[in-house]
Design a protein around this motif. Structure first.
Motif, PDB file in Angstrom:
ATOM      1  N   THR A  11       0.849  -1.195   0.000  1.00  0.00           N
ATOM      2  CA  THR A  11       0.000   0.000   0.000  1.00  0.00           C
ATOM      3  C   THR A  11       0.882   1.242   0.000  1.00  0.00           C
ATOM      4  OG1 THR A  11      -1.692  -1.136   1.304  1.00  0.00           O
ATOM      5  CG2 THR A  11      -1.735   1.260   1.344  1.00  0.00           C
ATOM      6  N   ILE A  20      -3.175   6.050   0.483  1.00  0.00           N
ATOM      7  CA  ILE A  20      -3.690   7.020   1.448  1.00  0.00           C
ATOM      8  C   ILE A  20      -2.918   8.316   1.258  1.00  0.00           C
ATOM      9  CG2 ILE A  20      -3.932   7.597   3.891  1.00  0.00           C
ATOM     10  CD1 ILE A  20      -4.315   4.639   4.468  1.00  0.00           C
ATOM     11  N   ILE A  55      -7.206   7.824  -0.906  1.00  0.00           N
ATOM     12  CA  ILE A  55      -8.061   8.033   0.268  1.00  0.00           C
ATOM     13  C   ILE A  55      -7.498   9.217   1.046  1.00  0.00           C
ATOM     14  CG2 ILE A  55      -8.923   6.993   2.403  1.00  0.00           C
ATOM     15  CD1 ILE A  55      -8.198   4.235   1.013  1.00  0.00           C
ATOM     16  N   VAL A  87      -6.944  11.705   4.034  1.00  0.00           N
ATOM     17  CA  VAL A  87      -7.043  11.708   5.494  1.00  0.00           C
ATOM     18  C   VAL A  87      -6.428  12.994   6.026  1.00  0.00           C
ATOM     19  CG1 VAL A  87      -6.339  10.603   7.650  1.00  0.00           C
ATOM     20  CG2 VAL A  87      -6.968   9.185   5.684  1.00  0.00           C
ATOM     21  N   LYS A  94      -8.875   7.904  11.908  1.00  0.00           N
ATOM     22  CA  LYS A  94      -9.297   7.591  10.534  1.00  0.00           C
ATOM     23  C   LYS A  94      -8.171   6.918   9.756  1.00  0.00           C
ATOM     24  CE  LYS A  94     -11.114   9.550   6.230  1.00  0.00           C
ATOM     25  NZ  LYS A  94     -11.946   8.372   5.962  1.00  0.00           N
ATOM     26  N   GLU A  99      -8.010   3.348  10.813  1.00  0.00           N
ATOM     27  CA  GLU A  99      -9.192   2.669  10.265  1.00  0.00           C
ATOM     28  C   GLU A  99      -8.973   2.305   8.803  1.00  0.00           C
ATOM     29  OE1 GLU A  99     -13.613   4.117   8.873  1.00  0.00           O
ATOM     30  OE2 GLU A  99     -12.859   4.893  10.780  1.00  0.00           O
ATOM     31  N   GLU A 100      -8.448   3.251   8.027  1.00  0.00           N
ATOM     32  CA  GLU A 100      -8.255   3.022   6.591  1.00  0.00           C
ATOM     33  C   GLU A 100      -7.145   2.005   6.328  1.00  0.00           C
ATOM     34  OE1 GLU A 100     -10.207   3.914   4.353  1.00  0.00           O
ATOM     35  OE2 GLU A 100     -11.369   5.521   5.270  1.00  0.00           O
ATOM     36  N   LYS A 139      -8.413  -1.370   7.109  1.00  0.00           N
ATOM     37  CA  LYS A 139      -9.407  -1.795   6.122  1.00  0.00           C
ATOM     38  C   LYS A 139      -8.723  -2.326   4.856  1.00  0.00           C
ATOM     39  CE  LYS A 139     -12.740   1.116   5.734  1.00  0.00           C
ATOM     40  NZ  LYS A 139     -13.498   2.329   5.331  1.00  0.00           N
ATOM     41  N   ILE A 140      -7.622  -1.676   4.456  1.00  0.00           N
ATOM     42  CA  ILE A 140      -6.869  -2.145   3.288  1.00  0.00           C
ATOM     43  C   ILE A 140      -6.265  -3.520   3.570  1.00  0.00           C
ATOM     44  CG2 ILE A 140      -4.829  -1.694   1.856  1.00  0.00           C
ATOM     45  CD1 ILE A 140      -5.472   1.335   2.265  1.00  0.00           C
TER      46      ILE A 140
END
Length: 208
Positions: free
Chosen positions: A21, A62, A86, A88, A100, A103-104, A107-108
């Motif tokens: 990521t 992100i 995404i 943030v 947040k 969280e992201e 989630k990934i």
């Protein structure tokens, strides 16, 4: 001994579009005055190439930062090549302290995190240390980052390396993520090198 082997294998495992990521930290014009360890044109070129990698491989990304006050505005590369990222916003030096973000990233669900950021020694370093502390494997893109002093930049890279992070360049990432020139991505990476790499002659105009 087995533990040492496990750590070595973790960091020698190839990065792929499926196991990693991107996190892009504070690519904002307000931080330009502190960018003294890398030429501005080179920095923007490298950061743009890095952003294009997220498009070529369609990888989750992100984007950290916000357009406000002293931070200035996002570089055009954010809107042009990271529009699917995404976003943030945060109010902490390390994004890890922003709920947040956690969280992201959870989630990934990927353990290998590629981090590029304008301040190598502050927000990029602090996030890297937090990610490592929480079990992630971090790859810091040093040529898409910078600092205000070479000594400070060197200290940051030493600390992150000692903590377990790997220092990489965008060019290394491009070839490693691609894996094979005989793919649609391989063709795109060839073009990327021609547009942004010294291997393609791009830097000649302002290095000579």
């Amino acid at each position: 001994m087995n533990n040492d082997n496990s750590v070595r294998l973790t960091y020698t495992e190839k990065l792929t579009p499926k196991n990693s990521t991107f996190v892009m930290v504070d690519y904002l014009t307000g931080f330009d005055p502190g960018l003294r360890t890398i030429e501005k044109a080179t920095f923007v070129n490298n950061a743009t190439a890095l952003a294009k990698l997220t498009e070529i491989f369609k990888m989750p990304t992100i984007v950290l930062g916000e357009d406000t006050g002293f931070r200035g505005n996002f570089y055009p590369l954010v809107s042009e090549h990271l529009e699917n990222g995404i976003r943030v916003e945060r109010h902490t030096p390390s994004a890890w302290d922003e709920p947040k973000f956690k969280e992201e990233i959870e989630k990934i669900g990927r353990q290998k995190i590629i981090v590029g950021g304008i301040s190598l020694d502050i927000c990029t370093q602090l996030l890297t240390l937090d990610l490592l502390r929480n079990g992630y494997q971090v790859y810091v893109v040093v040529d898409a980052s910078g600092s205000d002093q070479k000594l400070v930049e060197h200290a940051a890279m030493l600390r992150m390396t000692q903590a377990g992070a790997t220092m990489v360049s965008w060019g290394t990432l491009a070839s490693e993520l691609m894996g094979d020139w005989e793919t649609p991505e391989g063709e795109a990476i060839g073009k990327l090198y021609q547009e942004h790499s010294a291997w393609g002659g791009f830097f000649q105009s302002y290095q000579n």
